[in-house]
Scaffold this motif. Sequence first.
Motif, short mmCIF file in Angstrom:
data_model
loop_
_atom_site.label_atom_id
_atom_site.label_comp_id
_atom_site.label_asym_id
_atom_site.label_seq_id
_atom_site.Cartn_x
_atom_site.Cartn_y
_atom_site.Cartn_z
N UNK A 172 0.84 -1.20 0.00
CA UNK A 172 0.00 0.00 0.00
C UNK A 172 0.87 1.25 0.00
N UNK A 173 0.72 2.05 -1.03
CA UNK A 173 1.50 3.29 -1.13
C UNK A 173 0.79 4.46 -0.48
N UNK A 174 -0.45 4.28 -0.06
CA UNK A 174 -1.17 5.33 0.65
C UNK A 174 -1.66 6.44 -0.26
N UNK A 175 -1.85 7.61 0.32
CA UNK A 175 -2.39 8.75 -0.41
C UNK A 175 -1.27 9.50 -1.12
N UNK A 176 -1.58 9.98 -2.31
CA UNK A 176 -0.58 10.73 -3.05
C UNK A 176 -1.07 11.04 -4.45
N UNK A 177 -0.13 11.19 -5.37
CA UNK A 177 -0.49 11.54 -6.74
C UNK A 177 0.56 11.04 -7.72
N UNK A 178 0.10 10.72 -8.93
CA UNK A 178 1.00 10.48 -10.05
C UNK A 178 1.18 11.81 -10.76
N UNK A 179 2.41 12.29 -10.80
CA UNK A 179 2.68 13.60 -11.38
C UNK A 179 3.35 13.45 -12.74
N UNK A 180 2.93 14.29 -13.69
CA UNK A 180 3.48 14.30 -15.03
C UNK A 180 4.09 15.67 -15.31
N UNK A 181 5.35 15.67 -15.69
CA UNK A 181 6.06 16.91 -16.02
C UNK A 181 6.38 16.89 -17.51
N UNK A 182 5.96 17.94 -18.23
CA UNK A 182 6.24 18.07 -19.66
C UNK A 182 6.99 19.39 -19.88
N UNK A 183 8.19 19.28 -20.45
CA UNK A 183 9.11 20.40 -20.57
C UNK A 183 9.23 20.79 -22.04
N UNK A 184 9.17 22.08 -22.36
CA UNK A 184 9.33 22.49 -23.76
C UNK A 184 10.68 22.04 -24.31
N UNK A 185 10.69 21.53 -25.54
CA UNK A 185 11.93 21.07 -26.16
C UNK A 185 11.96 21.51 -27.62
N UNK A 186 13.10 22.08 -28.08
CA UNK A 186 13.20 22.53 -29.47
C UNK A 186 13.53 21.41 -30.44
N UNK A 187 13.86 20.23 -29.92
CA UNK A 187 14.22 19.11 -30.79
C UNK A 187 13.99 17.80 -30.05
N UNK A 188 14.40 16.69 -30.65
CA UNK A 188 14.14 15.36 -30.09
C UNK A 188 15.28 14.82 -29.24
N UNK A 189 16.29 15.64 -28.97
CA UNK A 189 17.46 15.16 -28.23
C UNK A 189 17.29 15.29 -26.72
N UNK A 190 16.20 15.88 -26.27
CA UNK A 190 15.99 16.09 -24.84
C UNK A 190 14.92 15.14 -24.30
N UNK A 191 15.20 14.51 -23.18
CA UNK A 191 14.16 13.77 -22.47
C UNK A 191 13.32 14.80 -21.71
#
Length: 331
Positions: A172-191
């Motif tokens: 049981x992981x309890x209460x919380x949230x799944x968070x998604x971070x999306x960062x602007x990228x000018x090309x495909x070389x950045x995760x």
Amino acid sequence: RGLAVDTAQLSGEEFPYFTEFWLSWPSAKDDHLVIYALLDSRRVTGAYRFELKPGDTTVLNVDARIFPREKIDKLGIAPLTSMFFFGENQRPQIEDYRPEVHDSDGLLVHTGSDEWIWRPLSNPRRLLVTSFSTTNPKGFGLMQRDRAFSSYEDLEARYELRPSAWVMPRGNWGEGRVELVQIPSPDETNDNVVAYWVSDHPPKPGDSMNMSYAISFQRNDLTAPPTSWVTQSRRGHGWTKEADNTIRMIVDFEGPSLKGLDKDSKVFPGLWLSDNGELLERQVSPNEATGGWRLSFRFRRIDPEKPVEMRAFLRRDQESISETWSYILAP
């Protein structure tokens, strides 16, 4: 990554590294490899045990004990990183022969209340952080659902072969949230995409936290809800004859719950838009090309400097027969 520390915080992100590894020598009959590792950074350290089972679907079992040295505002557990440059829901800003460029096309969340949520990824103009609150999550992952070479046409990157990563909590992981971070990228070389779990009750300095989970790296047998799921999300101009400022979204669903349904089946869309979106029309109809169903709706964004949040699913006889499509149209 072992942990995500203060990701997308104004204070800046801290990157704990695995500094040492110990391997248990396998016997000739073993089908897995056991690895122990030490994780360390300025504010946190941790001891990890990995059990790696390779195959068409490779499973990594993780047991971790985490020790914070100092206060951490946001501690991300089981972090996944990926890349999204452009796709079917977002055209490229420059000319590109490839229809889509991404390692993952969506975040899938299986909540503790047994709801399946699909959020298509995007490459926003500004940092975009969203989350899904739940108690005792059953799983989450960054998935590459589109497995057709024709969707990418890239002989070097072969994006259609990129694996999906699915996190399965143990205990049981309890209460919380799944968070998604999306960062602007000018090309495909950045995760530029990160997803992780954040507990509402993180350990304090001097305390410890035990976490156990498995990560399933999938290529052919992708995790999906038992009903139906989103296969594509497309966005374009809403007008048909005269240009206006409306937007049309096309969402295709496929899956076992839609098999055998025809145009006379009473399938209805459950659709919600935030206050910044004005819904103008909506339709749902069978997709004869795929055997699934298509949701189409047109709306107007009221303030272009603010996002529009959307949620949709298919229902029949008051019963949900699909996962929940959850989308944010960024400013």
